[in-house]
Design a protein around this motif. Structure first.
Motif, PDB file in Angstrom:
ATOM      1  N   PHE A   1      -9.609   3.251  -3.523  1.00 45.06           N
ATOM      2  CA  PHE A   1      -8.647   2.305  -3.190  1.00 45.06           C
ATOM      3  C   PHE A   1      -8.770   0.762  -3.933  1.00 45.06           C
ATOM      4  O   PHE A   1      -7.756   0.234  -4.158  1.00 45.06           O
ATOM      5  CB  PHE A   1      -8.592   1.962  -1.742  1.00 45.06           C
ATOM      6  CG  PHE A   1      -8.309   3.213  -1.117  1.00 45.06           C
ATOM      7  CD1 PHE A   1      -6.608   3.607  -1.422  1.00 45.06           C
ATOM      8  CD2 PHE A   1      -9.053   4.023  -0.253  1.00 45.06           C
ATOM      9  CE1 PHE A   1      -6.619   5.038  -0.680  1.00 45.06           C
ATOM     10  CE2 PHE A   1      -8.588   5.081   0.258  1.00 45.06           C
ATOM     11  CZ  PHE A   1      -7.219   5.769   0.155  1.00 45.06           C
TER      12      PHE A   1
ATOM     13  N   TYR B   1       0.409   4.132  -2.611  1.00 42.51           N
ATOM     14  CA  TYR B   1      -0.132   5.464  -1.876  1.00 42.51           C
ATOM     15  C   TYR B   1       0.607   6.501  -1.245  1.00 42.51           C
ATOM     16  O   TYR B   1      -0.023   7.460  -0.767  1.00 42.51           O
ATOM     17  CB  TYR B   1      -1.371   4.918  -1.471  1.00 42.51           C
ATOM     18  CG  TYR B   1      -2.600   4.216  -2.059  1.00 42.51           C
ATOM     19  CD1 TYR B   1      -3.359   5.019  -3.080  1.00 42.51           C
ATOM     20  CD2 TYR B   1      -2.875   2.905  -2.048  1.00 42.51           C
ATOM     21  CE1 TYR B   1      -4.268   4.366  -4.043  1.00 42.51           C
ATOM     22  CE2 TYR B   1      -3.776   2.071  -3.036  1.00 42.51           C
ATOM     23  CZ  TYR B   1      -4.363   2.851  -3.902  1.00 42.51           C
ATOM     24  OH  TYR B   1      -5.226   2.463  -4.618  1.00 42.51           O
TER      25      TYR B   1
ATOM     26  N   THR C   1      -8.312  -0.177   2.642  1.00 40.09           N
ATOM     27  CA  THR C   1      -7.857  -0.271   1.100  1.00 40.09           C
ATOM     28  C   THR C   1      -8.128  -1.431   0.476  1.00 40.09           C
ATOM     29  O   THR C   1      -8.148  -1.821  -0.704  1.00 40.09           O
ATOM     30  CB  THR C   1      -6.488   0.172   1.070  1.00 40.09           C
ATOM     31  OG1 THR C   1      -5.665  -0.844   1.609  1.00 40.09           O
ATOM     32  CG2 THR C   1      -6.019   1.345   1.442  1.00 40.09           C
TER      33      THR C   1
ATOM     34  N   VAL D   1       0.708  -1.104   0.121  1.00 41.90           N
ATOM     35  CA  VAL D   1      -0.037   0.111  -0.113  1.00 41.90           C
ATOM     36  C   VAL D   1       0.920   1.235   0.189  1.00 41.90           C
ATOM     37  O   VAL D   1       0.731   2.366  -0.680  1.00 41.90           O
ATOM     38  CB  VAL D   1      -0.951   0.053   1.402  1.00 41.90           C
ATOM     39  CG1 VAL D   1      -1.729   1.164   1.228  1.00 41.90           C
ATOM     40  CG2 VAL D   1      -1.734  -1.349   1.015  1.00 41.90           C
TER      41      VAL D   1
END
Ligand code: NAD
Ligand code: GLY
Length: 352
Positions: free
Chosen positions: A162, A46, A122, A42
């Motif tokens: 997401f 992100y 997410t 992640v």
């Protein structure tokens, strides 16, 4: 965008659902003291969104995967929080799937006896289930979720944004939990049976809201898993967790679905579940995992079910579907449970 309010005896969680919720609600934490916990996958995708939203933030990145949900990483997170000068009124932001949500939630509950917690799930699985309701945990000695606490997040931001980067397999895992809700709630069942495409983003956004609303009602009435209602959210999980711990080849959500299939077989064999309804559920399960596996040495895996937290004696507790919107808890001994798992597995092998 829609909100759900989950009010329990001691806490209040606001769950913001829908496209645009991250942009609208995450920004307000930028001027607070925040500590972001995320995982390596992640973070790679992100981090720039995090910097754009929060500026130069403090945080901790765990390696992606269930193996990271352990006491050692929990201590590493707490140490990093202390070393970063986090105060008691800081906000722990859990940005990730269920693994991040569970470990970061537990860290938030422990640090200075409790900080603020914001869940930003997410994965589809974390959006429909794990980020809501306040269960936090790590695994230890091969036992899942054995060290944990109930700790409600102040806010949950559920933004389908997401899901765009989520691998197909992880979408299937989330659908595993959604099918579980279908077995608990007739309206969700009907929506799933009537949709043309289980994987469409519009459908997922809509059904995610319904699943969270269902879970929120259950948690309001049984936050601490004491009166039997919250146990229903573990439908399919006793066998799912046992298989997950022994074989470990698949993900949590896939095992929940496989567990549901095996437990449905037990319910049907015991004459507890109406056949027409069982066929509807099987149709949904195979819409997500077309081939339910048979397993070698399933009697060894069955023993892991003895560790399930739902058991309160030597018997294994299973939450099984009964009829539309209805499930029941049954308790069976290990030898009987093993016999059913073996025969379900053999049937599946015979079908190949
Ligand atoms: P996960 O957190 O391991 O995430 C799955 C994978 O997806 C990981 O590799 C992760 O790095 C990756 N990922 C996450 N978000 C992504 C994104 N947007 N784009 C690309 N990749 C992304 O697994 P999970 O299925 O989300 O959660 C499983 C965990 O949740 C288990 O530990 C289970 O016990 C727990 N759980 C907890 C509850 C609860 O009530 N607390 C309920 C259900 C499950
Ligand atoms: N996912 C099960 C629970 O929250 O109780």
């Amino acid at each position: 965008m829609k909100d759900i309010l989950l009010k329990t005896a001691l806490a209040e969680s606001i769950i913001h659902c829908g496209v645009g919720t991250f942009e609208k609600f995450a920004q307000k934490f930028a001027d607070k003291q925040i500590f972001v916990v995320t995982d390596s996958n992640v973070y790679a995708i992100y981090n720039s969104l995090l910097i754009n939203t929060f500026g130069n933030y403090k945080g901790y990145v765990i390696p992606a995967g269930e193996e990271s949900k352990n006491p050692e990483n929990l201590l590493k997170i707490l140490k990093a929080m202390l070393e970063s000068g986090m105060r008691r009124n800081c906000y722990v932001i859990a940005l990730g799937g269920g693994v991040v949500g569970d470990i970061a939630g537990l860290a938030a509950s422990l640090y200075m006896r409790g900080t603020n917690l914001v869940q930003i799930p997410t994965t589809l699985l974390a959006q429909v289930d794990s980020s809501v309701g306040g269960k936090t945990a790590v695994d230890m000695n091969g036992v899942k979720n054995v060290i944990g606490a109930f700790y409600q997040p102040e806010e949950v931001i559920v933004d389908p944004l997401f899901l765009k980067t989520l691998p197909d397999r992880e979408l299937r895992c989330g659908l595993g939990e959604i099918v579980k809700y279908a077995a608990l709630n007739k309206d969700i069942l009907d929506k799933l049976l009537n949709t043309e495409n289980l994987f469409s983003f519009n459908f997922l956004e809509d059904i995610t809201y319904d699943c969270i609303a269902h879970k929120a009602e259950v948690v309001k009435k049984d936050e601490h898993d004491l009166n039997g209602l919250r146990k229903t959210l573990n439908l399919g999980h006793t066998t799912g967790h046992a298989l997950e711990l022994y074989y470990g080849l698949k993900s949590h959500g896939e095992f929940v679905l496989i567990g549901m299939f095996y437990e449905l077989y037990i319910a049907q064999t015991l004459g507890l579940c109406d056949s027409e309804y069982a066929e509807k559920l099987k149709k949904l399960i195979s819409g997500v995992i077309p081939e339910i596996p048979s397993f070698e040495n399933i009697s060894k895996a069955a023993e892991y079910a003895l560790h399930d937290k739902k058991n309160d004696d030597e018997k294994i507790s299973l939450i099984v579907p009964k009829a539309e919107g209805k499930c029941i808890e049954i308790k069976i001994c290990l030898s009987e449970y093993t016999k059913y798992l073996l025969s379900c597995s053999e049937n599946l092998r015979g079908q190949k």
